[in-house]
Design a protein around this motif. Structure first.
Motif, PDB file in Angstrom:
ATOM      1  N   UNK A   4       0.817  -1.217   0.000  1.00  0.00           N
ATOM      2  CA  UNK A   4       0.000   0.000   0.000  1.00  0.00           C
ATOM      3  C   UNK A   4       0.854   1.273   0.000  1.00  0.00           C
ATOM      4  N   UNK A   5       2.034   1.204   0.615  1.00  0.00           N
ATOM      5  CA  UNK A   5       2.871   2.404   0.710  1.00  0.00           C
ATOM      6  C   UNK A   5       3.391   2.871  -0.646  1.00  0.00           C
ATOM      7  N   UNK A   6       3.304   2.013  -1.671  1.00  0.00           N
ATOM      8  CA  UNK A   6       3.715   2.385  -3.021  1.00  0.00           C
ATOM      9  C   UNK A   6       2.535   2.841  -3.881  1.00  0.00           C
ATOM     10  N   UNK A   7       1.336   2.767  -3.322  1.00  0.00           N
ATOM     11  CA  UNK A   7       0.138   3.165  -4.064  1.00  0.00           C
ATOM     12  C   UNK A   7      -0.058   4.672  -4.061  1.00  0.00           C
ATOM     13  N   UNK A   8      -1.194   5.088  -4.574  1.00  0.00           N
ATOM     14  CA  UNK A   8      -1.540   6.513  -4.617  1.00  0.00           C
ATOM     15  C   UNK A   8      -1.992   6.946  -3.229  1.00  0.00           C
ATOM     16  N   UNK A   9      -1.065   7.529  -2.462  1.00  0.00           N
ATOM     17  CA  UNK A   9      -1.348   7.918  -1.081  1.00  0.00           C
ATOM     18  C   UNK A   9      -1.010   9.377  -0.796  1.00  0.00           C
ATOM     19  N   UNK A  10      -0.483  10.102  -1.786  1.00  0.00           N
ATOM     20  CA  UNK A  10      -0.043  11.487  -1.574  1.00  0.00           C
ATOM     21  C   UNK A  10      -1.067  12.435  -2.205  1.00  0.00           C
ATOM     22  N   UNK A  11      -1.831  13.150  -1.367  1.00  0.00           N
ATOM     23  CA  UNK A  11      -2.826  14.078  -1.934  1.00  0.00           C
ATOM     24  C   UNK A  11      -2.166  15.374  -2.394  1.00  0.00           C
ATOM     25  N   UNK A  12      -2.579  15.847  -3.559  1.00  0.00           N
ATOM     26  CA  UNK A  12      -2.142  17.148  -4.075  1.00  0.00           C
ATOM     27  C   UNK A  12      -3.386  18.001  -4.280  1.00  0.00           C
ATOM     28  N   UNK A  13      -3.320  19.205  -3.753  1.00  0.00           N
ATOM     29  CA  UNK A  13      -4.447  20.111  -3.932  1.00  0.00           C
ATOM     30  C   UNK A  13      -3.907  21.525  -4.040  1.00  0.00           C
ATOM     31  N   UNK A  14      -4.164  22.146  -5.165  1.00  0.00           N
ATOM     32  CA  UNK A  14      -3.758  23.526  -5.378  1.00  0.00           C
ATOM     33  C   UNK A  14      -5.037  24.340  -5.566  1.00  0.00           C
ATOM     34  N   UNK A  15      -5.452  24.939  -4.487  1.00  0.00           N
ATOM     35  CA  UNK A  15      -6.684  25.717  -4.506  1.00  0.00           C
ATOM     36  C   UNK A  15      -7.864  24.880  -4.964  1.00  0.00           C
ATOM     37  N   UNK A  16      -8.719  25.503  -5.753  1.00  0.00           N
ATOM     38  CA  UNK A  16      -9.877  24.789  -6.306  1.00  0.00           C
ATOM     39  C   UNK A  16      -9.630  24.333  -7.729  1.00  0.00           C
ATOM     40  N   UNK A  17      -8.381  24.469  -8.177  1.00  0.00           N
ATOM     41  CA  UNK A  17      -8.062  24.211  -9.571  1.00  0.00           C
ATOM     42  C   UNK A  17      -7.512  22.808  -9.808  1.00  0.00           C
ATOM     43  N   UNK A  18      -6.633  22.356  -8.938  1.00  0.00           N
ATOM     44  CA  UNK A  18      -5.914  21.103  -9.193  1.00  0.00           C
ATOM     45  C   UNK A  18      -6.101  20.146  -8.026  1.00  0.00           C
ATOM     46  N   UNK A  19      -6.628  18.957  -8.317  1.00  0.00           N
ATOM     47  CA  UNK A  19      -6.843  17.919  -7.310  1.00  0.00           C
ATOM     48  C   UNK A  19      -6.319  16.608  -7.875  1.00  0.00           C
ATOM     49  N   UNK A  20      -5.439  15.955  -7.144  1.00  0.00           N
ATOM     50  CA  UNK A  20      -4.872  14.700  -7.632  1.00  0.00           C
ATOM     51  C   UNK A  20      -4.313  13.919  -6.443  1.00  0.00           C
ATOM     52  N   UNK A  21      -4.224  12.609  -6.611  1.00  0.00           N
ATOM     53  CA  UNK A  21      -3.567  11.743  -5.630  1.00  0.00           C
ATOM     54  C   UNK A  21      -2.496  10.975  -6.392  1.00  0.00           C
ATOM     55  N   UNK A  22      -1.257  11.034  -5.882  1.00  0.00           N
ATOM     56  CA  UNK A  22      -0.141  10.415  -6.585  1.00  0.00           C
ATOM     57  C   UNK A  22       0.593   9.446  -5.666  1.00  0.00           C
ATOM     58  N   UNK A  23       1.502   8.689  -6.259  1.00  0.00           N
ATOM     59  CA  UNK A  23       2.310   7.723  -5.516  1.00  0.00           C
ATOM     60  C   UNK A  23       3.742   8.222  -5.413  1.00  0.00           C
TER      61      UNK A  23
END
Length: 130
Positions: free
Chosen positions: A76-95
């Motif tokens: 699981x630690x290699x999965x998509x666990x890192x949330x990225x959020x830049x205001x209301x424009x950019x939302x993503x979860x990465x590994x």
């Protein structure tokens, strides 16, 4: 496709930045293979990134690539666990593999730019003897 990318990375192993990209590729490949061909995504990270709407879609394997993490998730630690959020424009979860890939690409571009600059600054070696 994965084999072709790996082969391309191997052929260009003289580019030091690509070692990070290779590490990222291997990390993502390992977690995907360990989880039956799906990249596990943390529901906690989806919420933190402001992507609550995606939890149900990922749980139903809507995109055929991702799956929702649960107690049975391997590596699981290699999965998509890192949330990225830049205001209301950019939302993503990465590994962590995605992070290594991005670093590798950036370092490779930087290395290429520095090499090009060094070449441009080299004096021409012209033999003017007749």
């Amino acid at each position: 496709m994965l084999l072709l990318v790996g082969y391309g990375l191997w052929l260009n192993n003289h580019l030091r930045g690509l070692w990070f990209a290779t590490l990222g590729l291997l990390s993502n490949t390992l977690v995907i293979f360990a989880n039956g061909g799906h990249m596990p995504v943390s529901p906690v990270a989806l919420r933190a990134a402001g992507m609550e709407y995606a939890i149900d879609e990922v749980a139903r394997k809507y995109d055929a690539v991702h799956s929702l993490m649960d107690a049975s998730t391997r590596l699981w630690m290699l999965g998509d666990i890192i949330p990225l959020r830049i205001g209301d424009v950019y939302h993503k979860v990465i590994s962590i593999g995605d992070v290594y890939l991005a670093i590798g690409v950036a370092l490779t571009i930087l290395e290429g730019a520095l090499q090009a600059r060094r070449k441009a600054e080299e004096p021409f070696d012209i033999d003017l003897r007749f």
